[in-house]
Design a protein around this motif. Sequence first.
Motif: not given
Length: 205
Positions: A32-47
């Motif tokens: 889950k840490r890896h998944e978060w790092r992969a998307r934090v820049a693009s859609d972190g707040p939405q996630f």
Amino acid sequence: MRDDLDPRLNLVVVSTLRPTQMTVGMIEVARKRHEWRARVASDGPQFLGSHMIPVVIGPKQVPWMIDHHHLALALLEEGVEHVAMSVVAKLDHLKKTAFLTFMANRNWLHTFDAKGRRREYAAIPRTLAKMTDDPYRSLAGAVRRAGGYAKSETPYSEFLWADFLRNRIATKVIAQDFERALTKALKLAHAPIANHLPGWCGPST
């Protein structure tokens, strides 16, 4: 408590969330840490907005989380300070003993340690950071994602699968060759011996 209480969205400091279980699968947390790092820049707040942490407000206004422990710990380790929480029950008027009894009766507490042994309520860590690793919980999660069994609404269903695998696959196999452990676990998951577990999807007789 009203059963029809509408969930409410609030922000909470991740480090203040109180776990309702003793263990997590650290391999799951790392994923889950890896998944978060992969998307934090693009859609972190939405996630974060779409992954609310369900909590019960207990004595002294403490938020006890009743799901998403792996995600919350992953976000904590990634330095995320706040997450959205959904308040599903407000029980801050109860004394601690009555509160824990209510939580247990609703299957909102999982007092089992990394060896599958039942422990007293006080053994549940007070913070996410103090939760311990149960490698069989990681294996059970991987089995579900690989199609070994279906997602179930049964509380702590993946821990039931973890306990099933605990006595059938050696810990050292999980540590040394996770793919081999997963292959063996998938065969066990589809066998009739597992047909009592939630989400079982083995061949019908």
